[in-house]
Write an enzyme that holds these catalytic residues in place. Structure first.
Site, PDB file in Angstrom:
ATOM      1  N   TYR A 199     -36.935  75.782 -32.894  1.00 52.02           N
ATOM      2  CA  TYR A 199     -38.127  76.592 -32.637  1.00 52.02           C
ATOM      3  C   TYR A 199     -38.506  77.302 -33.925  1.00 52.02           C
ATOM      4  O   TYR A 199     -37.634  77.801 -34.657  1.00 52.02           O
ATOM      5  CB  TYR A 199     -37.865  77.632 -31.545  1.00 52.02           C
ATOM      6  N   GLU A 259     -47.219  78.482 -33.913  1.00 55.77           N
ATOM      7  CA  GLU A 259     -45.935  78.221 -33.251  1.00 55.77           C
ATOM      8  C   GLU A 259     -45.677  76.724 -33.166  1.00 55.77           C
ATOM      9  O   GLU A 259     -46.533  75.961 -32.714  1.00 55.77           O
ATOM     10  CB  GLU A 259     -45.944  78.828 -31.847  1.00 55.77           C
TER      11      GLU A 259
END
Length: 416
Positions: A138, A226
């Site tokens: 992530y 993101e």
């Protein structure tokens, strides 16, 4: 979620679809999972054949394109079809496309109403076999307002359960702060790759990936970028499998090409209409509509509404040059919310005279016709006394107030 945080996030961003964000990243040499965005079933089948032919891989992924996360866990209303599905044949892709296109996808971020899916992304399969194990990470970049610096947040535990990771094992979330005045230093890019446990070619690829991604964040004036998952393939490539990109509204004047990518069908219709009148508007879930000039006064007004026992139904800043047209537009937008039980207009007459606003309120009230909910007008500042006289003598069912305490009492009476 605190109101100030919600407003800050919604007033200063323009969301992009995954396929749009990936096309922008490619311009900054950021490797992405390739795909083709389509709007019809036939186009989805054609996209599958093109991707399968180019990659020599019969697997492909179908992803619903909406402005919300959690698509992999979300479902199309009335079906068991998820928003992200992996197929291994043209027949699979056809089935997924038929189920998703035109359907309403409900995820943890959309709320129970869900979002209509008008486009899907048919993307290549990147989970192919190879000499090394695959791994999901992530990574996101955003502004840390407390420190006045950009922060890169990343974790070895990427994928659909990143929210659980942040809640249950926050120690697995790393942060790297970067001064906004320059580029990402090389030592920080290498530190990120090391903390992700990479080595060899994968480490080199990650350093280049993170550096280019940060350049994209700055160059595109993002408010949030993101990548989840950030993926290490079985042959040690680092690619963005998914991308969520928010652009800073305040910087769009520098990017007319990016403004053209705005998808208003994904936004609240009342917020879109408000933008056409240059009104700063965010819809909330309360029962008291409010129309104010100035963001600070608007926040204070919303606090006063809550203290009086009501809940703000919206944030609406008409700016310093409120006139009959903007007041009328604000009225019309607020009245579209069936939950509104009262409307509070709170104007400080500095740049704009209170009597001019009062005249605008009266004109708007007459044009809109019968309004069956209480209207409370509090005008203070230049020509406030004259404004109150205009309202009181208008013959309209408008309650006027000079002091904030008076307005609070009237709001409490209206919603009780």
């Amino acid at each position: 979620m605190p109101i100030i945080y919600y407003l800050r996030q919604n007033l200063q961003r323009m969301n992009l679809h995954e396929y749009q964000a990936k096309e922008l990243l490619k311009k900054y040499q950021v490797p992405v999972q390739e795909g083709i965005a389509v709007e019809t079933v036939d186009a989805a089948i054609a996209a599958y054949h093109k991707i399968a032919g180019e990659t020599n891989n019969k697997f492909a992924v179908v992803k619903a394109q909406i402005h919300a996360g959690g698509r992999g866990k979300g479902k199309i209303i009335g079906t068991e079809q998820k928003g992200v599905a992996v197929g291994k044949s043209a027949a699979d892709i056809e089935t997924f496309a038929k189920n998703i296109l035109g359907g309403t996808l409900v995820t943890i971020q959309t709320g129970p109403a869900g979002k209509l899916v008008s486009k899907i992304l048919v993307a290549q399969d990147v989970y192919y076999e190879g000499p090394q194990p695959t791994k999901e990470f992530y990574l996101s970049i955003l502004l840390d307002r407390a420190k006045g610096m950009n922060v890169i947040m990343y974790s070895t535990e990427g994928g659909m359960n990143i929210e659980d990771v942040a809640h249950d094992t926050p120690e697995k979330i790393y942060k790297e702060w970067v001064h906004p005045g320059g580029s990402l230093p090389g030592f920080q890019a290498r530190k990120i790759a090391f903390n992700l446990g990479l080595s060899g070619e994968a480490l080199k690829s990650c350093v280049k990936f993170v550096t280019n991604l940060y350049n994209a964040y700055v160059g595109l004036d993002c408010s949030m970028l993101e990548i989840n998952p950030l993926f290490k393939t079985s042959d040690d490539k680092i690619i963005a499998v998914d991308c969520k990109m928010n652009l800073d509204d305040n910087a769009l004047m520098r990017h007319p090409d990016l403004l053209a990518m705005r998808d208003v069908t994904e936004e609240d219709p009342t917020e879109v209409e408000a933008g056409e009148y240059n009104l700063n508007f965010v819809k909330l879930d309360g029962n008291v509509g409010c129309m104010v000039n100035g963001a600070g006064l608007a926040m204070a007004t919303m606090d006063m509404i809550k203290l009086s026992g009501g809940e703000p139904a919206n944030f609406l800043d008409v700016g310093g040059s409120a006139n009959a047209q903007t007041v009328e537009a604000g009225f019309r937008i607020i009245m579209k919310d069936p939950n509104v039980k009262a409307i509070l207009i709170n104007i400080f007459g500095g740049i704009v005279r209170c009597d001019r606003v009062a005249s605008g309120v009266i004109e708007a009230f007459k044009k809109l016709g019968n309004i069956n909910i209480p209207i409370i007008v509090r005008l203070q500042g230049t020509n406030a006394v004259e404004a109150k006289k205009l309202i009181d003598e208008s013959g309209l069912k408008v309650q006027s107030a000079i002091q904030l305490s008076e307005a609070a009492a009237l709001v409490k009476l209206a919603v009780s």
